[in-house]
Design a protein around this motif. Structure first.
Motif, PDB file in Angstrom:
ATOM      1  N   VAL A   1       0.826  -1.207   0.000  1.00 44.00           N
ATOM      2  CA  VAL A   1       0.000   0.000   0.000  1.00 44.00           C
ATOM      3  C   VAL A   1       0.863   1.261   0.000  1.00 44.00           C
ATOM      4  CG1 VAL A   1      -1.903   1.170   1.198  1.00 44.00           C
ATOM      5  CG2 VAL A   1      -1.712  -1.325   1.300  1.00 44.00           C
ATOM      6  N   ILE A   2       2.117   1.140   0.426  1.00 44.77           N
ATOM      7  CA  ILE A   2       2.961   2.306   0.673  1.00 44.77           C
ATOM      8  C   ILE A   2       3.219   3.177  -0.566  1.00 44.77           C
ATOM      9  CG2 ILE A   2       5.347   2.971   1.225  1.00 44.77           C
ATOM     10  CD1 ILE A   2       3.554   2.697   3.633  1.00 44.77           C
ATOM     11  N   PRO A   3       3.529   2.633  -1.750  1.00 42.13           N
ATOM     12  CA  PRO A   3       3.797   3.531  -2.887  1.00 42.13           C
ATOM     13  C   PRO A   3       2.659   4.503  -3.172  1.00 42.13           C
ATOM     14  CG  PRO A   3       4.547   1.323  -3.418  1.00 42.13           C
ATOM     15  CD  PRO A   3       3.800   1.213  -2.120  1.00 42.13           C
ATOM     16  N   ILE A   4       1.415   4.005  -3.211  1.00 42.70           N
ATOM     17  CA  ILE A   4       0.301   4.901  -3.509  1.00 42.70           C
ATOM     18  C   ILE A   4      -0.049   5.742  -2.289  1.00 42.70           C
ATOM     19  CG2 ILE A   4      -1.441   3.138  -2.966  1.00 42.70           C
ATOM     20  CD1 ILE A   4      -1.610   5.994  -5.575  1.00 42.70           C
ATOM     21  N   PHE A   5       0.082   5.183  -1.089  1.00 44.31           N
ATOM     22  CA  PHE A   5      -0.200   5.937   0.134  1.00 44.31           C
ATOM     23  C   PHE A   5       0.715   7.148   0.254  1.00 44.31           C
ATOM     24  CE2 PHE A   5       0.530   6.377   4.850  1.00 44.31           C
ATOM     25  CZ  PHE A   5      -0.693   6.948   5.131  1.00 44.31           C
ATOM     26  N   LEU A   6       2.010   6.944   0.058  1.00 43.03           N
ATOM     27  CA  LEU A   6       2.957   8.057   0.124  1.00 43.03           C
ATOM     28  C   LEU A   6       2.754   9.039  -1.028  1.00 43.03           C
ATOM     29  CD1 LEU A   6       6.515   6.843   1.228  1.00 43.03           C
ATOM     30  CD2 LEU A   6       4.900   8.280   2.458  1.00 43.03           C
ATOM     31  N   SER A   7       2.455   8.523  -2.221  1.00 40.70           N
ATOM     32  CA  SER A   7       2.234   9.410  -3.366  1.00 40.70           C
ATOM     33  C   SER A   7       1.033  10.314  -3.132  1.00 40.70           C
ATOM     34  CB  SER A   7       2.029   8.580  -4.640  1.00 40.70           C
ATOM     35  OG  SER A   7       3.204   7.891  -4.999  1.00 40.70           O
ATOM     36  N   GLU A   8      -0.013   9.774  -2.481  1.00 42.75           N
ATOM     37  CA  GLU A   8      -1.227  10.549  -2.254  1.00 42.75           C
ATOM     38  C   GLU A   8      -1.053  11.609  -1.165  1.00 42.75           C
ATOM     39  OE1 GLU A   8      -4.754   7.453  -3.650  1.00 42.75           O
ATOM     40  OE2 GLU A   8      -4.110   7.474  -1.555  1.00 42.75           O
ATOM     41  N   ILE A   9      -0.287  11.305  -0.117  1.00 41.77           N
ATOM     42  CA  ILE A   9      -0.121  12.295   0.948  1.00 41.77           C
ATOM     43  C   ILE A   9       1.036  13.262   0.675  1.00 41.77           C
ATOM     44  CG2 ILE A   9      -1.070  10.696   2.659  1.00 41.77           C
ATOM     45  CD1 ILE A   9       1.773  10.398   3.797  1.00 41.77           C
ATOM     46  N   SER A  10       1.858  12.966  -0.341  1.00 36.76           N
ATOM     47  CA  SER A  10       2.998  13.821  -0.655  1.00 36.76           C
ATOM     48  C   SER A  10       2.551  15.164  -1.230  1.00 36.76           C
ATOM     49  CB  SER A  10       3.905  13.140  -1.685  1.00 36.76           C
ATOM     50  OG  SER A  10       4.495  11.978  -1.164  1.00 36.76           O
ATOM     51  N   PRO A  11       3.351  16.218  -1.047  1.00 38.24           N
ATOM     52  CA  PRO A  11       3.109  17.443  -1.818  1.00 38.24           C
ATOM     53  C   PRO A  11       3.106  17.065  -3.298  1.00 38.24           C
ATOM     54  CG  PRO A  11       4.755  17.816  -0.117  1.00 38.24           C
ATOM     55  CD  PRO A  11       4.499  16.344  -0.143  1.00 38.24           C
ATOM     56  N   PRO A  12       2.010  17.286  -4.019  1.00 37.30           N
ATOM     57  CA  PRO A  12       1.832  16.665  -5.334  1.00 37.30           C
ATOM     58  C   PRO A  12       2.883  17.001  -6.379  1.00 37.30           C
ATOM     59  CG  PRO A  12       0.133  18.316  -4.897  1.00 37.30           C
ATOM     60  CD  PRO A  12       0.841  18.080  -3.616  1.00 37.30           C
ATOM     61  N   ALA A  13       3.482  18.172  -6.295  1.00 38.06           N
ATOM     62  CA  ALA A  13       4.480  18.548  -7.300  1.00 38.06           C
ATOM     63  C   ALA A  13       5.836  17.899  -7.048  1.00 38.06           C
ATOM     64  CB  ALA A  13       4.647  20.065  -7.333  1.00 38.06           C
TER      65      ALA A  13
ATOM     66  N   GLU B   1       7.099  24.978 -11.717  1.00 43.75           N
ATOM     67  CA  GLU B   1       6.086  25.976 -12.026  1.00 43.75           C
ATOM     68  C   GLU B   1       5.733  26.769 -10.778  1.00 43.75           C
ATOM     69  OE1 GLU B   1       3.110  24.652 -15.308  1.00 43.75           O
ATOM     70  OE2 GLU B   1       3.340  22.954 -13.962  1.00 43.75           O
ATOM     71  N   GLU B   2       5.464  28.050 -10.941  1.00 45.09           N
ATOM     72  CA  GLU B   2       5.090  28.897  -9.820  1.00 45.09           C
ATOM     73  C   GLU B   2       3.794  28.405  -9.197  1.00 45.09           C
ATOM     74  OE1 GLU B   2       4.957  32.878 -11.207  1.00 45.09           O
ATOM     75  OE2 GLU B   2       7.128  33.023 -11.551  1.00 45.09           O
ATOM     76  N   GLY B   3       3.771  28.347  -7.876  1.00 44.91           N
ATOM     77  CA  GLY B   3       2.598  27.859  -7.156  1.00 44.91           C
ATOM     78  C   GLY B   3       2.670  26.392  -6.799  1.00 44.91           C
ATOM     79  N   ALA B   4       3.685  25.670  -7.295  1.00 50.66           N
ATOM     80  CA  ALA B   4       3.790  24.239  -7.027  1.00 50.66           C
ATOM     81  C   ALA B   4       4.008  23.960  -5.547  1.00 50.66           C
ATOM     82  CB  ALA B   4       4.929  23.629  -7.849  1.00 50.66           C
ATOM     83  N   GLY B   5       4.795  24.808  -4.879  1.00 45.77           N
ATOM     84  CA  GLY B   5       5.070  24.599  -3.463  1.00 45.77           C
ATOM     85  C   GLY B   5       3.858  24.764  -2.585  1.00 45.77           C
ATOM     86  N   GLU B   6       2.824  25.473  -3.074  1.00 48.17           N
ATOM     87  CA  GLU B   6       1.578  25.661  -2.341  1.00 48.17           C
ATOM     88  C   GLU B   6       0.504  24.673  -2.798  1.00 48.17           C
ATOM     89  OE1 GLU B   6       0.538  29.716  -2.893  1.00 48.17           O
ATOM     90  OE2 GLU B   6       2.149  30.471  -1.608  1.00 48.17           O
ATOM     91  N   ASP B   7       0.935  23.642  -3.527  1.00 49.08           N
ATOM     92  CA  ASP B   7       0.038  22.562  -3.983  1.00 49.08           C
ATOM     93  C   ASP B   7      -1.037  23.045  -4.943  1.00 49.08           C
ATOM     94  OD1 ASP B   7       1.555  21.134  -2.198  1.00 49.08           O
ATOM     95  OD2 ASP B   7      -0.008  20.963  -0.674  1.00 49.08           O
ATOM     96  N   GLN B   8      -0.738  24.094  -5.702  1.00 49.00           N
ATOM     97  CA  GLN B   8      -1.712  24.551  -6.686  1.00 49.00           C
ATOM     98  C   GLN B   8      -1.860  23.525  -7.804  1.00 49.00           C
ATOM     99  OE1 GLN B   8      -0.852  28.458  -8.151  1.00 49.00           O
ATOM    100  NE2 GLN B   8      -0.827  29.392  -6.114  1.00 49.00           N
ATOM    101  N   GLU B   9      -3.060  23.467  -8.363  1.00 45.51           N
ATOM    102  CA  GLU B   9      -3.340  22.506  -9.421  1.00 45.51           C
ATOM    103  C   GLU B   9      -3.285  23.181 -10.784  1.00 45.51           C
ATOM    104  OE1 GLU B   9      -7.086  20.694  -8.613  1.00 45.51           O
ATOM    105  OE2 GLU B   9      -6.276  19.346  -7.091  1.00 45.51           O
ATOM    106  N   ARG B  10      -2.841  22.407 -11.758  1.00 42.79           N
ATOM    107  CA  ARG B  10      -2.941  22.854 -13.140  1.00 42.79           C
ATOM    108  C   ARG B  10      -4.328  22.527 -13.680  1.00 42.79           C
ATOM    109  NH1 ARG B  10      -0.395  24.405 -17.388  1.00 42.79           N
ATOM    110  NH2 ARG B  10       1.558  24.603 -16.281  1.00 42.79           N
ATOM    111  N   PHE B  11      -4.900  21.423 -13.167  1.00 42.86           N
ATOM    112  CA  PHE B  11      -6.223  21.007 -13.616  1.00 42.86           C
ATOM    113  C   PHE B  11      -7.150  20.978 -12.419  1.00 42.86           C
ATOM    114  CE2 PHE B  11      -3.321  19.322 -16.709  1.00 42.86           C
ATOM    115  CZ  PHE B  11      -3.973  19.553 -17.911  1.00 42.86           C
ATOM    116  N   GLU B  12      -8.296  21.609 -12.544  1.00 41.32           N
ATOM    117  CA  GLU B  12      -9.298  21.596 -11.493  1.00 41.32           C
ATOM    118  C   GLU B  12     -10.629  21.190 -12.105  1.00 41.32           C
ATOM    119  OE1 GLU B  12      -9.338  25.421  -9.749  1.00 41.32           O
ATOM    120  OE2 GLU B  12      -7.349  25.242  -8.838  1.00 41.32           O
TER     121      GLU B  12
END
Length: 503
Positions: free
Chosen positions: A360-372, A457-468
């Motif tokens: 479960v760990i690969p997807i679990f960590l990927s989901e809770i990680s800062p997405p960028a 990309e600017e805003g990546a550190g604040e977890d901004q999305e390119r697609f909403e």
């Protein structure tokens, strides 16, 4: 009112209006040949990492004879490999988030191959330690790159199952190394060195496969969107957004490291010294010990796939908790029997639980990680946890030097380390720790990290999305422009809904 982490244990599934959730088979059927190949590349790379790493675990007794050293001294090489992994995780993770997933992984695998070849040519103990330390740097980058390569372009409904398959590349690698050790090593003059050289060839093959596989669709799309920006500006933005991410998510960073320390203690404590435990404490032959190791890894592969799939429905943390409870329940079967069938069954069941939780760990960590920062964050957290758990084998050998038992060897009562008792206590304590820290942790089940901006990309550190919600968000000279563009998952769901309406 129950605490939030209890209420969130079984996550609520949110559906957009008019959308239908795909079944696993439907989600897998939507994968393109390129996506399948990317999943294979991630799995293959992680398999190579395991083959390379466990080459030492399977060769401990041979290395003792070659260097005239104790088991404790030989396991120092395992400790050093784990200690240097965070360096590789940071270096290759940053390169992947900045420049793409493809070529950093290719370089990583080629370096692995080269150092593995060198390991087979060493003449002295200091040479061996130095080479395994360098080897650890390269191994550190593989996991994060493999997870990002395999998971970021998949439909949400397939990620849990693929996560289990991906993680069990490690068990498959251990199994392949055990088979090589069982069938090839005794039959060639090179002996244990043949295991290292064969592993090097497999790693080089994985590098070739990754080199001919296209770059991640997510990364190419982000790169095209920022194509007009020069390299210097992208690097400046990347460094700035990394600082923003660390300020925003420092508590999550600490949690992820503690979680992965527990998980790595669990896996290394049950695997690294296992062949030695069977041979020394239980009196097994090399052949029997290797066969039992293979059986244990079959259990690991099954457990990873089952738990990864189950996590898609019952939640990531609950799937991990159930697997950890299984580990605790099967510790007696893992250490108490003296016959081959009982211990092999114990190995199968215990590794089902250990690697089920790991699946479960690969997807679990990927989901809770800062997405960028999915190339850097999971890999660095994982490898710092590895560093903390680096002394697992040495802890167990030290414990074995102080906890003794007697067995009959060639008709003579012989005093030997009681690795069964040591490992039973060790794994029990670690399983309790993993259960508790998983229970109180966060969960972002079904997170749409594929919508995130790239790290440069600017805003990546604040977890901004390119697609909403299917809309592409672009920043043009301070003016936000929103352009409608359906995600791949939404398109698939629309196609299925239209087909049902026609019927």
């Amino acid at each position: 009112m129950a605490p939030y982490f209890i209420r969130n244990l079984i996550p609520r599934k949110e559906k957009n209006e008019g959308e239908h959730e795909l079944t696993l088979l439907q989600a897998l059927a939507t994968l393109t040949p390129v996506q399948v190949l990317q999943v294979f590349c991630g799995w293959f790379a992680w398999t190579c990492d395991a083959i390379d790493f466990f080459s030492v675990s399977l060769s401990v007794t041979d290395l003792e004879e070659l260097f005239n050293r104790s088991t404790h001294d030989i396991t120092t090489s395992i400790t050093l490999t784990l200690l240097f992994r965070p360096i590789g995780a940071a270096v290759f993770g940053i390169l992947s988030d900045r420049y793409g997933r493809r070529w950093p992984l290719v370089v990583n695998l080629m370096l692995l191959s080269g150092f593995q070849i060198g390991s087979g040519f060493v003449k002295t103990y200091p040479q061996f330690l130095a080479l395994r330390s360098l080897f650890g740097i390269c191994m550190g980058g593989v996991w994060g790159l493999a997870a990002a390569t395999a998971l970021e372009n998949l439909p949400v409904e397939a990620r849990g199952f693929i996560s289990g398959i991906l993680q069990q590349g490690y068990a498959v690698g251990y199994l392949i190394a055990a088979v090589i050790d069982l069938e090839l090593v005794p039959k060639v003059e090179a002996s244990w060195r043949a295991l290292f050289w064969t592993a090097a060839g497999i790693s080089a093959s994985a590098a070739v496969v990754r080199a001919i596989t296209p770059e991640s669709e997510f990364f190419l799309r982000a790169k095209a969107a920022r194509g007009s920006a020069d390299t210097k500006n992208k690097t400046r933005v990347f460094l700035h957004e990394t600082k923003v991410m660390l300020r925003r998510h420092w508590i999550l960073c600490i949690y992820a490291v503690l979680l992965m320390a527990g998980f790595n203690f669990l896996s290394h404590g049950s695997q690294d010294l296992y062949p030695t435990y069977l041979k020394v404490t239980k009196g097994f032959t090399d052949n029997r010990a290797t066969v039992a190791t293979i059986i244990g890894n079959v259990g690991a592969i099954v457990g990873g796939a089952v738990a990864g799939y189950a996590s898609q429905h019952i939640g990531r943390r609950l799937a991990i908790l159930i697997c950890v409870l299984l580990v605790g329940a099967f510790i007696p079967l893992w250490i108490l029997p003296d016959n081959f069938s009982g211990l092999a069954a114990g190995a199968f069941c215990l590794q089902f639980g250990v690697q089920g939780a790991w699946g479960v760990i690969p997807i679990f960590l990927s989901e809770i990680s800062p997405p960028a920062f999915r190339g850097t964050f999971p890999g660095v957290a994982y490898q710092i946890g590895n560093m903390i758990s680096a002394a697992s084998a040495q802890i167990e050998t030290t414990g074995g030097n102080n906890m003794r038992t007697t067995i009959i060897v060639d008709g003579v009562l012989t005093d030997v380390p009681d690795y069964a008792k040591v490992q039973g206590i060790f794994i029990g304590v670690i399983a309790a720790f993993v259960f508790c820290i998983t229970l109180v942790g966060p969960e972002q089940h079904g997170a749409h990290f594929e919508r995130a901006k790239a790290a440069f990309e600017e805003g990546a550190g604040e977890d901004q999305e390119r697609f909403e919600d299917g809309r592409e968000v672009e920043d043009k000279g301070g003016v936000t422009e929103i352009r409608r563009e359906k995600s791949k998952d939404s398109s698939v769901r629309d196609s299925i809904r239209e087909a049902k309406e026609k019927v």
